[in-house]
Scaffold this active site. Structure first.
Site, short mmCIF file in Angstrom:
data_model
loop_
_atom_site.label_atom_id
_atom_site.label_comp_id
_atom_site.label_asym_id
_atom_site.label_seq_id
_atom_site.Cartn_x
_atom_site.Cartn_y
_atom_site.Cartn_z
N ASP A 93 0.84 -1.20 0.00
CA ASP A 93 0.00 0.00 0.00
C ASP A 93 0.88 1.25 0.00
OD1 ASP A 93 0.94 -0.57 2.55
OD2 ASP A 93 -0.97 -0.23 3.56
N ASP A 96 7.24 3.84 3.35
CA ASP A 96 7.54 5.02 4.16
C ASP A 96 9.04 5.05 4.47
OD1 ASP A 96 7.26 7.19 5.84
OD2 ASP A 96 6.30 6.09 7.45
N VAL A 146 -1.60 9.04 6.01
CA VAL A 146 -2.78 8.92 5.16
C VAL A 146 -3.60 7.68 5.50
CG1 VAL A 146 -1.82 10.20 3.21
CG2 VAL A 146 -1.43 7.73 3.36
N ASP A 152 -5.28 2.11 7.15
CA ASP A 152 -6.07 2.35 8.36
C ASP A 152 -5.41 3.35 9.31
OD1 ASP A 152 -3.92 0.61 9.23
OD2 ASP A 152 -5.06 0.33 11.07
N ARG A 158 -10.31 1.95 6.40
CA ARG A 158 -9.85 1.14 5.26
C ARG A 158 -10.86 1.17 4.12
NH1 ARG A 158 -5.41 -1.85 7.08
NH2 ARG A 158 -5.53 -2.62 9.21
P1 5GP Z 1 7.77 1.51 6.41
O1 5GP Z 1 8.26 0.22 6.97
O2 5GP Z 1 8.16 1.73 4.98
O3 5GP Z 1 8.13 2.67 7.29
O4 5GP Z 1 6.21 1.50 6.50
C1 5GP Z 1 5.44 0.67 5.72
C2 5GP Z 1 4.16 0.31 6.42
O5 5GP Z 1 3.79 1.29 7.40
C3 5GP Z 1 3.03 0.31 5.42
O6 5GP Z 1 2.84 -0.99 4.88
C4 5GP Z 1 1.85 0.77 6.26
O7 5GP Z 1 1.26 -0.34 6.89
C5 5GP Z 1 2.45 1.64 7.33
N1 5GP Z 1 2.36 3.10 7.00
C6 5GP Z 1 3.37 3.93 6.66
N2 5GP Z 1 2.91 5.17 6.44
C7 5GP Z 1 1.57 5.12 6.62
C8 5GP Z 1 0.52 6.09 6.50
O8 5GP Z 1 0.69 7.29 6.17
N3 5GP Z 1 -0.74 5.66 6.79
C9 5GP Z 1 -1.01 4.37 7.14
N4 5GP Z 1 -2.27 4.06 7.38
N5 5GP Z 1 -0.05 3.43 7.25
C10 5GP Z 1 1.23 3.80 6.98
#
Ligand code: 5GP
Length: 169
Positions: A93, A96, A146, A152, A158
């Protein structure tokens, strides 16, 4: 709720990515691997734009508590398919910090897929801590939290058809 990406724009983008995958994987039979729970809506829509033979599987990851990442990524549900000698497209999705995708790539590579690429609907470039190769990107977005279209906040939102930012968050 402020709308960041409208339903129509998402629809168009998903169609585009589907077209690209159809072209890139012509005469192949890739496995789409969705990262639960956030990617299930994107995967369901993208899947229906794919016209080549395709298989679907899911894995679950846990790392986020509310809006803050714990930074520790855990595989909480594994694939049911064997991905050895298969072309795998990981469906996320949002990317980050890159921690989650980087963890999943490392894990899946040990199973010797023929190829492994990442397709993410959303990309928060400015928050990146670990560089990860992203082959298909829907939208680059700023470093805001977001929700919607599968994403979520404390398990809510969702079901929104658009990507939004909760007011005051
Ligand atoms: P990362 O490991 O790249 O920091 O984060 C990835 C996961 O963090 C995504 O699969 C998601 O579940 C969650 N995540 C990161 N940013 C957001 C955001 O802005 N909104 C939501 N709902 N989940 C996020």
């Amino acid at each position: 709720m402020n709308v960041l990406i409208k339903e129509k724009a998402i629809f168009q983008k998903v169609k585009e990515i589907g077209k690209q995958i159809n072209a890139d994987y012509e005469n192949k039979n890739p496995i789409l691997v969705g990262v639960l729970k956030g990617a299930f809506v994107f995967l369901a829509d993208l899947l229906r734009e794919i016209e080549i033979p395709v298989e679907v599987d899911f894995l679950s990851i846990s790392s986020y508590n509310g809006k803050e990442s714990s930074g520790v990524v855990r595989l909480t549900n594994d694939l049911s398919l064997n991905i050895e000698d298969r072309d795998v497209i990981l469906i996320e999705d949002i990317v980050d910090t890159g921690r989650t995708v980087s963890y999943i790539i490392k894990n899946l590579k040990t199973r010797k897929p023929t190829s492994l690429v990442v397709c993410t609907l959303l990309n928060k470039k400015e928050d990146r801590i670990i560089e990860v190769p992203l082959t298909y990107i829907g939208f680059d977005i700023p470093g805001v939290f977001v929700v919607g279209y599968g994403l979520d906040y404390l398990n809510r939102y969702r079901n929104l058809k658009y990507i939004g930012v909760i007011n005051g968050k």
